[in-house]
Design a protein around this motif. Sequence first.
Motif, short mmCIF file in Angstrom:
data_model
loop_
_atom_site.label_atom_id
_atom_site.label_comp_id
_atom_site.label_asym_id
_atom_site.label_seq_id
_atom_site.Cartn_x
_atom_site.Cartn_y
_atom_site.Cartn_z
N PHE A 103 -20.86 8.34 -27.92
CA PHE A 103 -20.90 8.29 -26.56
C PHE A 103 -22.33 7.65 -25.89
O PHE A 103 -23.40 7.77 -26.52
CB PHE A 103 -21.05 9.93 -26.35
N VAL A 107 -25.30 7.59 -19.52
CA VAL A 107 -24.60 8.07 -18.41
C VAL A 107 -25.03 9.54 -18.06
O VAL A 107 -24.12 10.41 -17.30
CB VAL A 107 -23.25 7.87 -18.54
N TRP A 108 -25.79 10.29 -19.01
CA TRP A 108 -26.26 11.49 -18.63
C TRP A 108 -26.96 11.63 -17.53
O TRP A 108 -27.06 13.12 -16.89
CB TRP A 108 -26.96 12.05 -20.01
N TYR A 170 -22.98 15.03 -13.56
CA TYR A 170 -22.85 14.03 -14.74
C TYR A 170 -22.76 14.49 -16.01
O TYR A 170 -21.83 14.13 -16.85
CB TYR A 170 -23.95 12.97 -14.67
N ASN A 174 -19.62 14.81 -18.78
CA ASN A 174 -19.81 14.31 -20.01
C ASN A 174 -19.16 15.15 -21.13
O ASN A 174 -18.68 14.87 -22.32
CB ASN A 174 -21.13 13.59 -20.20
N TRP A 177 -15.62 15.70 -21.25
CA TRP A 177 -14.85 14.57 -21.84
C TRP A 177 -15.17 14.58 -23.37
O TRP A 177 -14.28 14.47 -24.21
CB TRP A 177 -15.46 13.26 -21.27
N LEU A 277 -12.07 6.03 -21.03
CA LEU A 277 -13.48 6.15 -20.45
C LEU A 277 -14.22 5.03 -19.81
O LEU A 277 -14.87 4.94 -18.81
CB LEU A 277 -14.57 6.75 -21.38
N SER A 655 -23.36 1.40 -16.35
CA SER A 655 -24.10 2.78 -15.90
C SER A 655 -25.63 2.20 -15.78
O SER A 655 -26.44 3.10 -15.37
CB SER A 655 -24.12 3.69 -16.84
#
Length: 810
Positions: A103, A107-108, A170, A174, A177, A277, A655
Amino acid sequence: MTSEQITNTGSVSGDCGSAQARARTHVQAYVQTQARQNGSAKDGSATNGPARNDSAKGGPSGRKHGLQRCHAMLRPVSLRALLPWLTSIIGVASALCLVIAWFPSTVWNTPIVSSDAPAHYYFIHRLLDEGLGAALHLWPHDSFYPPLFHICAYLVIKIAALFGVQCSIYAAFNITWIIASGVIFPAGMLVLCRYFLRRWNRGNPISNPISRISQASSTPESSSVSESSNVSNQQVSSAVNRQYNVTFDATFVLRNLIGLFVPVLAVSSVCHPYGLLNAGPLIAFGFAMSLLPFLIAATLRLFDAVAAREHIAKWLAIAAVAGVVCLVAHPRIAFTYALILVPFIVLRLPWKLILGAFIAMCVGAVAFVALMLTSFKSDRWANPDSWFHSHQPSKNLWESISFCLTDGLDGFPAILFALLLIAGTAAAFVCASRRAAARASDSFSSAASTVVPVASADVDVDASTSDIAVSAADSPVSVSCPPPASHSNATDAASASSESSRLRRNDRLRDVIALTAAFLLVALVYVCTVTLVGALPNIISAPWYRDENRIMTMLPLVALPLLVIGINALAECVSACAASASFAPSASSFSTKNSASSVPSLSSASAVSSVKNASFASNWIVLIAVFLVIAILAVSAQIVCPSRSAARDTIIAHSSLNQSDPNEQLTEQKIAVLRKVTKRTGTQATIISDPLNGSMYAETLFNANMLYPIINARTDVPSAPFGKVETAFASGDAQQVLGTVCPLTDAPEYFLTMGDQAQSLQSFPYRAQYDSFHNEELIDTYVDGGTLVKVADYSQYGQGWALYRFGCTD
């Protein structure tokens, strides 16, 4: 069998309660019975010795012997119960670690900048603002969107708050997901694959050596043996066979070894979950795909219940609940579900239910067409060849076929996967066909054996009690074929056995055919989508929007189950070939000695000992080989994975705020502007802007109230303000603009310009509807007439960037 022997049997069974102890006791009792019969003419009192009486009456030696066997069996039984859970936990945990390791960490704190991502962030944001009641109307124009993923993300935020942890939208996105992709999906694939493995291995352990001895004992060399001796050999073989199945179940170990790697292989392919994703991301559809294996498994169990005519209501309820959950995740998953299940419906249901299922599918198809015709206005509906006119093939025919055969893997793992899939499918067809032929032969033999006279009453009693004891045991394989005590009872038993076996006679063959057909259907849809053009490919792939990313998610659902039963069949074939040479001498010795000797216990023990030695070499070596092959496939798929790495790199790029094009959706400059805008306007005022310039992210980044928080602001919904504002703004009429915009809220209304539309969104089909919002001449006209008043200039960040306030009278 005498009453004392029956008492002896009962005492041991009562002390231990183990199927192995019961089977071993009955074998020994039978051997004693045969020895007593053979020696009765010489010494009639030999069968009533004091030692036997002591054991038969449950004396100290008998109870001690039974307790010793009980303690010996406790450890294997515990291992048998724990091994499936242990391998499942290890497999799913490994899959979760792989997903987390893959991952993207970027994108956190920042959003994924893509076409669908803003909508999903907005849906979670709306649930936080309005509560769970907004789940039924998540769209800005208050229409329905599948809310399950967003509800889960909402719950993650609320649960974190209970522990004093502030979780952003966000981060919740995550985490949801990762749970769906790293836990739910691999666990569902494990359930589905183990379902097929259990059906495949039911009543058929790998390379059962006793079965081979039984077959070998029927050679021409043993044809001169008396009928009584043949019956004796069959009874000993049958009883030791059951003992073998309980104590030495190689199939059980193989099923768990394969199950250990299924979760890892489920998340090794770019097909799912990584591709979705990156594509959009298609979060709701991907969440439904992660849940779908459970629904398929529940439906197949329902088919089993219908065939057996038991537990139908239970599995109907479970399948219905799973179906509702999947539909709430994303209704379009129904097309994938129907496509995969069509072969199973045809091959495993009665014709009335098949007809009903297809009627239901037709009704659903008509409803879908009606929905599309009423929801999306187009003049191309009557010309399927013009559908998806902007679609371009992405692969040639060989590339698309090889992608299906390799399940989206790369390099060496792809080649190994394809070879195992092809060879395993061929082996599965061979094994299933031979199994069906063998069952037909067994049914014929069972029917013929009902007219054969029995050897003695003692043999009948012993066999029947042995079968009762073993059938009651909790063993993975139950093989009970007791000889009849009388002709009428034999006829009834044969009829019941025939009825029971007929329901399961072709389970293997049906599963292989159905899985292969489902795989071919999925491959057909994929090839039509990525390679072929024209009316027919458009029609076939239309339920999935002719989108490669949606269709490739179906491949693991059919490729992995086909792979695991294929590997199981390959192991079975290899074990059978490797063991046949070793079993032949044992079988010949077993038959010859039983035909010449009057004491079968010696020859039986010798043959069984020989068989166990041979079975170790043939079965467990095969298991080690299978373990190594699957381990190599699973490990190499994590080492050679350019497709997954490319998807990860694409997401990281999306991102990133360091963009070379200043007009991209999000850059460091746009983040700075949106922060300043929100600080200036507050979170209650309405901000109107072209969503394709990235301004829509202000909704979830800074809690701004954007009129267009997503890019797909439909204009064909009467209740939505989007079309009205767009039409008014494009008209050039100041009165119409103020008359439309000012009544939107009681708070002030602002207009934000941040350059042209992002290049990454040029494929969006409705982008032209926002052209008026970046028309500089039109904006200058409104400014000159006082309709717009500039309140902040951001030209240092980009040419023409500014914040305006509508000239409403507050």
